[in-house]
Scaffold this motif. Sequence first.
Motif, mmCIF file in Angstrom:
data_model
loop_
_atom_site.group_PDB
_atom_site.id
_atom_site.type_symbol
_atom_site.label_atom_id
_atom_site.label_comp_id
_atom_site.label_asym_id
_atom_site.label_seq_id
_atom_site.Cartn_x
_atom_site.Cartn_y
_atom_site.Cartn_z
ATOM 1 N N TRP A 1 0.816 -1.218 0.000
ATOM 2 C CA TRP A 1 0.000 0.000 0.000
ATOM 3 C C TRP A 1 0.847 1.264 0.000
ATOM 4 O O TRP A 1 0.495 2.252 -0.644
ATOM 5 N N HIS A 2 1.965 1.255 0.720
ATOM 6 C CA HIS A 2 2.815 2.450 0.768
ATOM 7 C C HIS A 2 3.450 2.724 -0.591
ATOM 8 O O HIS A 2 3.492 3.867 -1.049
ATOM 9 N N ARG A 3 3.947 1.675 -1.218
ATOM 10 C CA ARG A 3 4.486 1.836 -2.571
ATOM 11 C C ARG A 3 3.396 2.258 -3.534
ATOM 12 O O ARG A 3 3.629 3.078 -4.428
ATOM 13 N N ALA A 4 2.197 1.703 -3.370
ATOM 14 C CA ALA A 4 1.075 2.069 -4.242
ATOM 15 C C ALA A 4 0.771 3.558 -4.130
ATOM 16 O O ALA A 4 0.543 4.232 -5.136
ATOM 17 N N ASP A 5 0.781 4.074 -2.902
ATOM 18 C CA ASP A 5 0.547 5.516 -2.710
ATOM 19 C C ASP A 5 1.613 6.338 -3.430
ATOM 20 O O ASP A 5 1.304 7.324 -4.098
ATOM 21 N N ASP A 6 2.868 5.921 -3.271
ATOM 22 C CA ASP A 6 3.962 6.639 -3.941
ATOM 23 C C ASP A 6 3.827 6.563 -5.455
ATOM 24 O O ASP A 6 4.030 7.556 -6.164
ATOM 25 N N VAL A 7 3.484 5.395 -5.950
ATOM 26 C CA VAL A 7 3.334 5.195 -7.395
ATOM 27 C C VAL A 7 2.226 6.088 -7.941
ATOM 28 O O VAL A 7 2.398 6.749 -8.972
ATOM 29 N N VAL A 8 1.098 6.126 -7.255
ATOM 30 C CA VAL A 8 -0.031 6.935 -7.726
ATOM 31 C C VAL A 8 0.334 8.422 -7.682
ATOM 32 O O VAL A 8 0.018 9.162 -8.620
ATOM 33 N N GLN A 9 1.016 8.851 -6.631
ATOM 34 C CA GLN A 9 1.420 10.256 -6.560
ATOM 35 C C GLN A 9 2.349 10.616 -7.715
ATOM 36 O O GLN A 9 2.179 11.658 -8.362
ATOM 37 N N ASP A 10 3.319 9.760 -7.970
ATOM 38 C CA ASP A 10 4.238 10.014 -9.099
ATOM 39 C C ASP A 10 3.477 10.022 -10.427
ATOM 40 O O ASP A 10 3.716 10.876 -11.284
ATOM 41 N N ALA A 11 2.563 9.068 -10.581
ATOM 42 C CA ALA A 11 1.805 8.972 -11.828
ATOM 43 C C ALA A 11 0.892 10.191 -12.008
ATOM 44 O O ALA A 11 0.791 10.736 -13.117
ATOM 45 N N LEU A 12 0.252 10.646 -10.934
ATOM 46 C CA LEU A 12 -0.624 11.811 -11.042
ATOM 47 C C LEU A 12 0.174 13.081 -11.337
ATOM 48 O O LEU A 12 -0.296 13.962 -12.058
ATOM 49 N N TYR A 13 1.386 13.157 -10.814
ATOM 50 C CA TYR A 13 2.253 14.298 -11.138
ATOM 51 C C TYR A 13 2.592 14.291 -12.630
ATOM 52 O O TYR A 13 2.483 15.311 -13.313
ATOM 53 N N LYS A 14 2.984 13.124 -13.142
ATOM 54 C CA LYS A 14 3.296 13.001 -14.574
ATOM 55 C C LYS A 14 2.064 13.297 -15.421
ATOM 56 O O LYS A 14 2.162 13.945 -16.464
ATOM 57 N N TRP B 1 -1.331 16.872 -18.882
ATOM 58 C CA TRP B 1 -2.788 16.935 -18.924
ATOM 59 C C TRP B 1 -3.309 17.664 -20.158
ATOM 60 O O TRP B 1 -4.335 17.292 -20.717
ATOM 61 N N SER B 2 -2.609 18.696 -20.590
ATOM 62 C CA SER B 2 -3.080 19.443 -21.767
ATOM 63 C C SER B 2 -3.007 18.592 -23.034
ATOM 64 O O SER B 2 -3.737 18.847 -23.992
ATOM 65 N N LYS B 3 -2.150 17.571 -23.039
ATOM 66 C CA LYS B 3 -2.004 16.706 -24.208
ATOM 67 C C LYS B 3 -2.930 15.486 -24.162
ATOM 68 O O LYS B 3 -3.119 14.826 -25.168
ATOM 69 N N VAL B 4 -3.458 15.183 -22.980
ATOM 70 C CA VAL B 4 -4.305 14.005 -22.822
ATOM 71 C C VAL B 4 -5.648 14.273 -23.488
ATOM 72 O O VAL B 4 -6.259 15.318 -23.292
ATOM 73 N N ASP B 5 -6.093 13.306 -24.271
ATOM 74 C CA ASP B 5 -7.378 13.420 -24.957
ATOM 75 C C ASP B 5 -8.490 13.120 -23.955
ATOM 76 O O ASP B 5 -8.837 11.975 -23.703
ATOM 77 N N ARG B 6 -9.018 14.173 -23.351
ATOM 78 C CA ARG B 6 -10.043 14.000 -22.331
ATOM 79 C C ARG B 6 -11.378 13.588 -22.942
ATOM 80 O O ARG B 6 -12.261 13.120 -22.250
ATOM 81 N N LEU C 1 -8.749 7.770 -18.269
ATOM 82 C CA LEU C 1 -8.493 6.741 -17.263
ATOM 83 C C LEU C 1 -7.552 5.676 -17.807
ATOM 84 O O LEU C 1 -6.673 5.199 -17.091
ATOM 85 N N ALA C 2 -7.702 5.313 -19.072
ATOM 86 C CA ALA C 2 -6.807 4.314 -19.671
ATOM 87 C C ALA C 2 -5.373 4.829 -19.687
ATOM 88 O O ALA C 2 -4.437 4.093 -19.375
ATOM 89 N N TYR C 3 -5.207 6.093 -20.024
ATOM 90 C CA TYR C 3 -3.866 6.690 -20.026
ATOM 91 C C TYR C 3 -3.305 6.716 -18.606
ATOM 92 O O TYR C 3 -2.151 6.341 -18.374
ATOM 93 N N ALA C 4 -4.121 7.134 -17.645
ATOM 94 C CA ALA C 4 -3.671 7.197 -16.252
ATOM 95 C C ALA C 4 -3.321 5.812 -15.736
ATOM 96 O O ALA C 4 -2.318 5.630 -15.036
ATOM 97 N N ARG C 5 -4.127 4.826 -16.092
ATOM 98 C CA ARG C 5 -3.861 3.452 -15.663
ATOM 99 C C ARG C 5 -2.531 2.969 -16.235
ATOM 100 O O ARG C 5 -1.752 2.312 -15.547
ATOM 101 N N ARG C 6 -2.257 3.329 -17.477
ATOM 102 C CA ARG C 6 -0.980 2.934 -18.087
ATOM 103 C C ARG C 6 0.191 3.564 -17.342
ATOM 104 O O ARG C 6 1.186 2.901 -17.060
ATOM 105 N N VAL C 7 0.067 4.835 -16.997
ATOM 106 C CA VAL C 7 1.129 5.523 -16.260
ATOM 107 C C VAL C 7 1.332 4.858 -14.893
ATOM 108 O O VAL C 7 2.465 4.622 -14.463
#
Length: 170
Positions: free
Chosen positions: A30-43, A48-53, A58-64
């Motif tokens: 869980w601790h690594r998961a939190d770190d991973v999600v924080q890093d992924a959300l930062y990326k 975000w301006s390039k992501v096709d909203r 969600l698919a892009y975020a899941r991949r990250v």
Amino acid sequence: MVDRDREYVEFVAAASGSLRRTAFLVCGDWHRADDVVQDALYKLYRSWSKVDRGGNPLAYARRVVVNAALDSGRRSWRREVPTVDLPSDRVLPGDHADEHAERDEVLTALGALAPRQRACVVLRYYEDLSVEQTAQILGCSEGTVKSQVARGLATLRIAIDRARQTERAL
């Protein structure tokens, strides 16, 4: 607040729980998961301006998230071995926690999988994605997903059978 930022905040509020669970299932902590999600959300925010909203952010975020979880397992600090093993909680037969024990048994067995196998199994059966979607997220062929899932399921069966045999012996 700019519309772009508002969209991002709304997306994070809606998707972060799912992304965190996916990260946990891929990395097993869980601790690594939190770190991973924080890093992924930062990326994700940086791009975000390039992501096709209009498509499927969600698919892009899941991949990250999956890529970050797989990468975090390769870091040298992850190879450290704890010096003290904590005793595992045992569930007695007929206990009301049998369902939780089965879930824990599967989570423990997931830990026996190689990282790519684990990611394939999680995306296919926990996230309920198609072979094609899983291949897109992992950046591999559909055949690779199929073979990784087949090997992963076989390894899960063996790990669960061994755990049950050990439990019966105790």
